[in-house]
Structures are given as C-alpha cells and as structure tokens.
Design an enzyme around this catalytic site. Sequence first.
Site, PDB file in Angstrom:
ATOM      1  N   HIS A 236       0.862  -1.185   0.000  1.00 50.68           N
ATOM      2  CA  HIS A 236       0.000   0.000   0.000  1.00 50.68           C
ATOM      3  C   HIS A 236       0.898   1.234   0.000  1.00 50.68           C
ATOM      4  CE1 HIS A 236      -3.034   2.919   1.173  1.00 50.68           C
ATOM      5  NE2 HIS A 236      -3.968   1.993   1.082  1.00 50.68           N
ATOM      6  N   ARG A 256      -6.660  10.398  -0.151  1.00 53.74           N
ATOM      7  CA  ARG A 256      -6.470  10.864  -1.527  1.00 53.74           C
ATOM      8  C   ARG A 256      -7.804  10.975  -2.256  1.00 53.74           C
ATOM      9  NH1 ARG A 256      -3.121   6.391  -3.449  1.00 53.74           N
ATOM     10  NH2 ARG A 256      -3.329   5.496  -1.373  1.00 53.74           N
TER      11      ARG A 256
END
Length: 605
Positions: A236, A256
């Site tokens: 990740h 994000r």
Amino acid sequence: MPNANTYEHDVLVIGAGGAGLRAAIEASAAGLKVGLVCKSLLGKAHTVMAEGGIAASMGNVDDRDNWRVHFSDTMRGGQYLNNPRMAELHAKEAPARVRELEAWGAVFDRTPDGRILQRNFGGHRYPRLAHVGDRTGLEMIRTLQDHGVHQGIDVHMERTVVALLKDGDRIAGAVGYDREKGQIHVFKARAVVIATGGVGKAFQITSNSWEYTGDGHALAYEAGAELIDMEFVQFHPTGMVWPPSVRGILVTEGVRGEGGVLRNKEGRRFMFDDIPENYRAQTADTPEEGWRYTQGDKNARRPPELLTRDHVARRINLEVKAGRGSPHGGVFLDIAWIKEKLPNAAEHIKKKLPSMYHQFMKLANLDITKEPMEVGPTTHYIMGGVRVDAESQMSSVPGLFAAGESGGGLHGANRLGGNSLSDLLVFGQRAGAGAAAYAKQNSAGQVSSDEVEAISRKILEPFERESAQGAGPYQVQQELQVMMQKLVGIVRTEKEMREALVELDALKKRAEKVGVSGNREYNPGWHTALDLKNLLIVSEAITLAALERKESRGAQFRDDYPTKDDAYGKFNLIVKRAPDGSMQVSREPIVPLSAEQTQIIQEMK
C-alpha cells in the site's frame, strides 16, 4: 483422542473476519450446524482495519457506474491475470451484498437524498466505495457479528488451527489449540472454509495485525490445495513512517479520494511525472482538474494520486531513492491544502476522515488539518491465495473452500482499493453456500486418532527443546521479516531472491529447533513458534513464484526485468506441495475471457 476436546460440525469456518462471518451466516441459514474458529476475540478480526469503503457499482453518486465498468476496472487493475468469471460475479453481486449489509443494520454515510454515499478510490473510474467515514471495516464486522450471533453459530474464540484433517482425498476436519489454556481441540466437519486473511507478518513493515501469519494459505497448501498468484504482494503506498513505533500503520486511500495530494520534499506533486499509458486517457492533465474530480465533477478525470496502488507505491519508492523524500524516509501526503478550496476545511476533514485525524494526533502528535503527513509503502495485502472454483469457492481438495484474502483469483496482479471488502461479502457468501451444499451431499469423513495424536505431539514439541542463543521464536521471526522486506520486497532481483531462498532454508532449520519455556497457558512465545512454519511456507511460495515471473507486472516489480512481457500475461503461476514434500511452481494458462467479457473491456478502454 483422550487428551483433546472434540467438536462436530457440518461446516467449520476458520477465521471470523468479513469473509468468515459471511460464510458462517450463509451456511447456518442453510440449516446446518456451523462452527466458527477465530484466532483472537470475536469482533477483533483484521477486517476492522479496512477503512476506505466497499466497492460496489450502485451508481448512487454517478449514475454512469454499473457492473460492466466495475468489471473492466478490476480486470485492468489486475493486468488481466484475474479469473474473469470471479471478477464478473464480484462486480454483479457486490451491490446486493452491500444492500443486504444495510438491511442487517449497517449505518452508511448518506447522500443528501438518503442513499448510500460513495467515494472515489484508486483505479475506480467512478465514485464507487460505500463507506462509513474511514471506519467502514469496523461497521462491517459489527453488522455481520450482530447478525451472525442470532444464527446459532458455535463460536470458538482464541483458538488457532494448526492442521487440517483428511479422509483420503477429502477434508474431514481440523486440529487446533486454545491460546489461553493450551488445550488441544479437534473439529470434525464435512466441509471447511478457510478465511484467515493474509501474510503481512512475513514482512518487516506492514499494515497487518499480529494474526496475519499466512495460516490459511499454509494449512491449505499442506492439505494438498493449490496456491495461485503468490508473487503478487501489494505494498500500500501510504503507511505511517514516523514515529518508528507506528511505522507501517495504514493511512487510508480515502485521504487521496477526498483530495489529498502527494508531494516530495521540494513540494512538487511528483505523481504527474509518470502516468501509465493504459490510464492516460482517464487521468487529469492538471491539478485543478484532479481537484474537481474529487469534488464530484463528472466531466473531470481522476488525479494521478488515485492511480493503482502498485504504481503509486513504486513512484513513492523512486522519490525516496532519489533523495527527494521526507525527513523520515517517506513522502508527504497533504490533505490540509484543501483549506485553499473549502472555507470549512478543518471540519470537513474531521468529518470525512475521523480515524485518520485521531490516528495522527494520538500517534504522531500531528494535526492533519494543518500539516502534511509523512507516508511510505507498507506491506498490505496478498493477491495470491488458495486456487478456487469461481462459483463455489471450493479448492482442488474436496470439501475445502476458501474466501477473502485467503482465496486467490479475483484480483490478478494488483487489487483495487475497496475491492477487498466487497470480495469478503461476495465470496464469503458463495463459500458458505458452496460448503453447505457439499456438506449436505456428503457424510462425515473418518478422523484418525493416530493422526490427531501425532499432530498434538508436534504442537507441544517446542516445550521439549531448549533454544540456543539467538534461536528463540521472536529472533527467527524478526530475521525472516527483515530478510523478506530487504530481498523480496517492493523491488526484486533474481540475485537477491536466490539469496532469500538460501536464507529461508537456514531459517527453516532454525525454526525446527526453536524451544520455548514456561507453561502452555498464556504463552505468546509458544504461539510465535507455531506460527513460524506458516510464515516460512508463504515466504518460500512468494519467493519462488516471483523468481519464475521474469517480468514486471502489477505488484511484481523486477529491477532485472523492468517491463511487461506479453508471454507472461498468458498464464498464472501455481504453487503446490510435491509428493516428496518440496514446493513446486508450475504455469497454468489464464482463464479465457468470454465473448461478452472481451466486448466489455474493449468498450471501456
């Protein structure tokens, strides 16, 4: 079996995360006696750490979304190594599974007109993730647990399964032990569902919790099942990097999705530097267009921070290696900048990302509404798992099923964020239904008392050994984690992986000699000693498969083979235990696309 507690179930589910709970609920609803074994306490499964949301094409925020788009996104993200039938079933059935969760009491964030709210996530063309702030996994576990406890399921908490039992070729049950008191337990069952999660504790830096020691992968492998796609380990892009005590803890992609941007130490948004060709048409040209996308503008394209996880993780890694990283070896993830766009930015961030706000305040003394976070890649997920039938989730071993992160095939070379939680629901339900159907059609297998006695003796062997200096279970596990992170991590080479195989062989020999002191009650050293076998099996499977795939594709990046090779896009790698006990890797042609699936992918390009 005089020294073992024995239980009999029609279906035994190993693992009480999202997939295990959903499988147990489905099998119990079929009128069968179901046992659920969990390594920790019920409700503490690692699923609670999944934050961003559940990917399902309900079209509540953007009505252009549908299962065909979701299917295409999943296949593209997986570099077309996915099992297309699994990807189709997942895309078609995810919305119904989410609505079912809602009917069972899950409380989702809402659109102004009361529908389930959906957010943007990496690799998904439209806002698709149904969420509860950034605590979606926790709500999912609470809902499934509350619904499941009323189904008459027998729950065996804080028990670890160490071996599966077979009657000939078929599954007959499992053997485990009580982590609290050290007692041996035998579980007789007509069908067994593996839902134990992932393998992250084989690596030094991971978002995974202590339970993720590859138990299900190793149990199935030892029982004769095939593993698929083990080379594909997802790092990740955004884990915490500071302070050292919290390194690797996940920072949700939802940051994000809500407008957070990645910058290097020079303040530059480096993700605009390199956009993959197959995503160029879907990616914003300017920061302003990217911002509009996160705010729901249907005419805007996604910012490059929402490209697939494999690409973002590699770009961060390159920035750090080039000396443009943050002070503690990561890069900056900035959500505070949205104050330039929104008058109430601080309250907006706290509402949308409450867990992230508290996580950084408590663990790093940092206010994400005012300052950027430091983040870097962390071992997060394995796309590889038990090879299963797409419809029923049964493995190559009759009566043995797998779902969730323990199962393989859906995600191919790279998983899209949010597809994990919908994977748990869709294939947890299918595994439960498949196991129930099998249990109804087959009588109970015979369990060998001699085999149980042999397994019981093996479990207790560490107490009979005295560890030499440096050969305790924690030392061996730590050395394995450091070695895998260094030699089989985010960037791989043949030289380093061959070195890893040599070190794995040495670690295996040391693990066999590990001794523990004290009693069987409350003995974490003993638990770690027993976990080592599973960690070593999955580490070897990952390394051998990564060596065999001489290309870079999805989550596999080979520095010595930095590009994709079309020839390697025609097969999956299968890992299986050979008759002599060695680990074999073979190539299996990918499952071909149907005519309809091919047309969908062409249309969605």
